[in-house]
Design an enzyme around this catalytic site. Structure first.
Site, short mmCIF file in Angstrom:
data_model
loop_
_atom_site.label_atom_id
_atom_site.label_comp_id
_atom_site.label_asym_id
_atom_site.label_seq_id
_atom_site.Cartn_x
_atom_site.Cartn_y
_atom_site.Cartn_z
N LYS A 39 0.83 -1.22 0.00
CA LYS A 39 0.00 0.00 0.00
C LYS A 39 0.86 1.26 0.00
O LYS A 39 0.51 2.24 -0.63
CB LYS A 39 -0.95 0.00 1.20
CG LYS A 39 -2.06 -1.02 1.05
CD LYS A 39 -3.09 -0.89 2.16
CE LYS A 39 -4.24 -1.86 1.95
NZ LYS A 39 -5.15 -1.93 3.08
N LYS B 122 -5.58 -10.44 -5.92
CA LYS B 122 -6.78 -10.75 -5.13
C LYS B 122 -7.92 -9.76 -5.42
O LYS B 122 -7.67 -8.61 -5.78
CB LYS B 122 -6.45 -10.77 -3.64
CG LYS B 122 -6.19 -9.42 -3.06
CD LYS B 122 -6.31 -9.40 -1.54
CE LYS B 122 -6.15 -7.94 -1.12
NZ LYS B 122 -6.50 -7.57 0.17
N LYS C 75 -11.30 -4.41 -2.34
CA LYS C 75 -12.22 -3.26 -2.27
C LYS C 75 -11.64 -2.07 -3.02
O LYS C 75 -12.37 -1.22 -3.47
CB LYS C 75 -12.39 -2.85 -0.80
CG LYS C 75 -13.24 -3.77 0.03
CD LYS C 75 -13.61 -3.06 1.33
CE LYS C 75 -13.32 -3.90 2.53
NZ LYS C 75 -12.09 -3.50 3.23
P1 TYM Z 1 -10.65 -6.01 5.01
O1 TYM Z 1 -11.75 -5.04 5.32
O2 TYM Z 1 -9.71 -5.65 3.93
O3 TYM Z 1 -11.28 -7.40 4.67
C1 TYM Z 1 -12.27 -8.00 5.49
C2 TYM Z 1 -12.08 -9.50 5.50
O4 TYM Z 1 -12.21 -10.02 4.18
C3 TYM Z 1 -11.06 -10.81 3.87
N1 TYM Z 1 -10.78 -10.70 2.43
C4 TYM Z 1 -10.74 -11.73 1.57
N2 TYM Z 1 -10.93 -13.04 1.75
C5 TYM Z 1 -10.83 -13.84 0.65
N3 TYM Z 1 -10.56 -13.36 -0.59
C6 TYM Z 1 -10.35 -12.04 -0.80
N4 TYM Z 1 -10.10 -11.59 -2.02
C7 TYM Z 1 -10.44 -11.16 0.31
N5 TYM Z 1 -10.30 -9.82 0.45
C8 TYM Z 1 -10.52 -9.55 1.76
C9 TYM Z 1 -9.95 -10.22 4.69
O5 TYM Z 1 -8.88 -11.12 4.87
C10 TYM Z 1 -10.67 -9.91 5.99
O6 TYM Z 1 -10.79 -11.07 6.78
N6 TYM Z 1 -7.42 -5.10 8.68
C11 TYM Z 1 -8.63 -5.82 8.33
C12 TYM Z 1 -9.77 -5.51 9.25
C13 TYM Z 1 -9.48 -5.70 10.69
C14 TYM Z 1 -9.50 -6.93 11.40
C15 TYM Z 1 -9.21 -6.58 12.76
C16 TYM Z 1 -9.72 -8.26 11.02
C17 TYM Z 1 -9.19 -4.70 11.56
N7 TYM Z 1 -9.05 -5.24 12.81
C18 TYM Z 1 -9.16 -7.55 13.73
C19 TYM Z 1 -9.64 -9.24 12.03
C20 TYM Z 1 -9.37 -8.89 13.36
C21 TYM Z 1 -9.07 -5.44 6.93
O7 TYM Z 1 -8.84 -4.33 6.50
O8 TYM Z 1 -9.84 -6.36 6.33
#
Ligand code: TYM
Length: 326
Positions: A111, A192, A195
């Site tokens: 990023k 991948k 968003k």
């Molecule tokens: P975020 O918002 O990017 O994504 C949310 C969840 O979706 C999963 N994910 C995917 N899984 C499979 N294939 C994909 N292409 C894909 N893209 C996203 C992510 O792995 C995630 O589980 N930092 C985290 C949010 C967060 C968090 C936490 C998660 C903040 N604090 C504490 C767990 C525990 C994030 O930005 O996820």
């Protein structure tokens, strides 16, 4: 009862990668775990953002998570910034994090490469994520593959703090779903589904209308040849479609591959399965979205209960690290 916790950052539109990577796994087991689900709005501030959009998406994510089956009688559904203990523990954990280990995080490297001005919060983002996890004595963190390294850091910080000061934190484990841990972008299946993808063409958003979902699947990039086989290295496009179909149906991708004579037939089946999975979520979303006060009330109640748990943990961490109580 084991504690499971996960989070979603309102920095773009939720898509089926988020759904299969984390939403569906948490919903499937919410009854047998003390589950906490966060909309991690503070994380959305680590990149250039539109304040009004972050605010709007926070409510949209909460509504969509409820529509996808998060049950507020079984789980806490919470907006991260409504629980100030997250930023408080974040600082204490920064005091046990090395600059080197924070800058080695793959997501930070990726990023920050794309930013003209890198915010300091982008570097410390995984430490805030560790605070989210460690505040609640979390045992399991259901996440997609891209978040595994961040959960590893939370493990390391918990172990370091516990051995250096006092055994305050439960050491968490990341749990990845068996097939859908990394759903790829349909238009460029070596990256991948994200968003923040530059083009929406390869991203199946949970709120895309059914005809848009179908069109995106039918236009998915496939691989040379005509044989349908699950081989992510040699056939990334087709394997991604099989992984999506597998996540929708519960049948393994190798077994599914034998049932299709060609790519078009596979795409048709994937389009039908995605629409069948997403349509009921969309119906519930549109119903719930008419009652934002109801959703806000759920979030208020969630934050209140979360604060009770979080306050006790911050008190213990402050005492262990050497701060004098007031
Ligand atoms: P975020 O918002 O990017 O994504 C949310 C969840 O979706 C999963 N994910 C995917 N899984 C499979 N294939 C994909 N292409 C894909 N893209 C996203 C992510 O792995 C995630 O589980 N930092 C985290 C949010 C967060 C968090 C936490 C998660 C903040 N604090 C504490 C767990 C525990 C994030 O930005 O996820």
């Amino acid at each position: 009862m084991p504690r499971r916790l996960t989070g979603f950052t309102p920095s773009g539109d939720l898509h089926i990668g988020n759904y299969f990577g984390a939403i569906a796994p948490i919903v499937a087991r919410q009854a047998d775990a003390g589950t906490v689900v966060f909309i991690t709005d503070l994380h959305a501030l680590t990149l250039e953002h539109d304040p009004a959009l972050v605010r709007r998406r926070t409510l949209e994510f909460a509504t969509l998570l409820l529509a996808a089956g998060v049950d507020p009688t079984a789980c806490l559904l919470v907006v991260q910034s409504h629980v100030p203990e997250h930023t408080e523990l974040h600082y204490l954990l920064e005091c046990v994090t090395g600059y080197g280990e924070a800058s080695r995080m793959i997501q930070f490297k990726e990023k920050s490469r794309r930013q003209e001005r890198v915010r300091l919060s982008l570097l410390t983002y995984p430490v805030l994520m560790a605070a989210d996890i460690l505040l609640y004595d979390t045992d399991e963190v259901p996440v997609g593959e891209d978040q595994r390294q961040h959960v590893e850091l939370a493990r390391d910080l918990a172990q370091r703090f516990n051995s250096r000061y006092a055994p305050v934190f439960t050491v968490p484990t990341a749990v990845n779903p068996p097939v859908a841990a990394r759903i790829m972008d349909l238009a460029s299946p070596t990256g991948k589904m994200s968003k923040s993808a530059p083009s929406p063409a390869g991203v199946l958003r949970l709120l895309d209308p059914p005809d848009v979902l179908r069109r995106k699947v039918m236009r998915a990039v496939t691989d040379p040849g005509t044989t349908v086989a699950y081989d992510p290295d040699a056939k990334p496009g087709v394997s991604n479609l099989l992984a999506i179909l597998s996540a929708c149906t519960g049948t393994g991708p190798h077994e599914l591959a034998t049932g299709f004579g060609g790519y078009r037939e596979l795409k048709q089946a994937v389009a039908d399965a995605v629409v069948a999975t997403v349509a009921p979520v969309q119906r519930r979303y549109h119903d719930l979205a008419r009652h934002p006060e109801h959703v806000r009330e759920i979030l208020r109640a969630g934050a209140e209960r979360a604060r009770d748990l979080a306050a006790a943990k911050v008190r213990a961490a402050k005492e262990a690290i050497g701060l004098m109580p007031a």
